[in-house]
Write a protein that holds these residues in place. Structure first.
Motif: not given
Length: 154
Positions: A38-67
């Motif tokens: 359900v988490q993956k479905i929600a993440g994909m569906a949210a990212r499909e909407v124009r105007g959403v740049h990214d998901l997550g807080g600052g720390t989560a995005r920083a870890i994602g950038a490293l990954r």
């Protein structure tokens, strides 16, 4: 087959409640859907909407950038999404980074609609709520628009 029960409320009015059979709980067996699905479905569906740049807080995005920089590592589709999944219902919390200039209330409505539709169609779970927390605004860096300059010394 649906069954209807009548219930008296505190105000003395009668309320009819319809209990629908679930596609996940049948006489032939039970289907369980993991939170991560359900988490993956929600993440994909949210990212499909124009105007959403990214998901997550600052720390989560920083870890994602490293990954993303590690060869062979995959980015987390569920980043910025938390869910609670029961037998028949799900609740979703999203942390969004929106693009500058987007009407946030309209974006939230579109994201909520897209997430609910995707989860309900794919899993047959009833989505009882989608809470959206906008925690940042993405402003396109002006240096991205500039033409590369020539070196002064050759």
């Amino acid at each position: 087959m649906t069954s209807t029960t009548t219930e008296n409320t505190k105000s003395g009015t009668r309320r009819e409640e319809t209990k629908r059979p679930s596609a996940l709980v049948t006489d032939q067996g039970t289907t369980t859907i993991a939170d991560a699905v359900v988490q993956k479905i929600a993440g994909m569906a949210a990212r499909e909407v124009r105007g959403v740049h990214d998901l997550g807080g600052g720390t989560a995005r920083a870890i994602g950038a490293l990954r993303d920089r590690i060869p062979g590592a995959s980015s987390s589709v569920g980043q910025g999404v938390s869910v609670e999944v029961g037998e028949k219902q799900a609740a979703v919390d999203l942390e969004l980074v929106v693009e500058y200039g987007v009407a946030i209330a309209e974006l939230a409505t579109a994201v909520r609609r897209n997430v609910i539709t995707a989860i309900e169609q794919m899993t047959a779970l009833e989505v009882v709520e989608v809470n959206i927390n906008v925690n940042d605004v993405y402003i396109e860096d002006e240096s991205d628009d500039q033409q590369p300059t020539r070196d002064r010394v050759q």
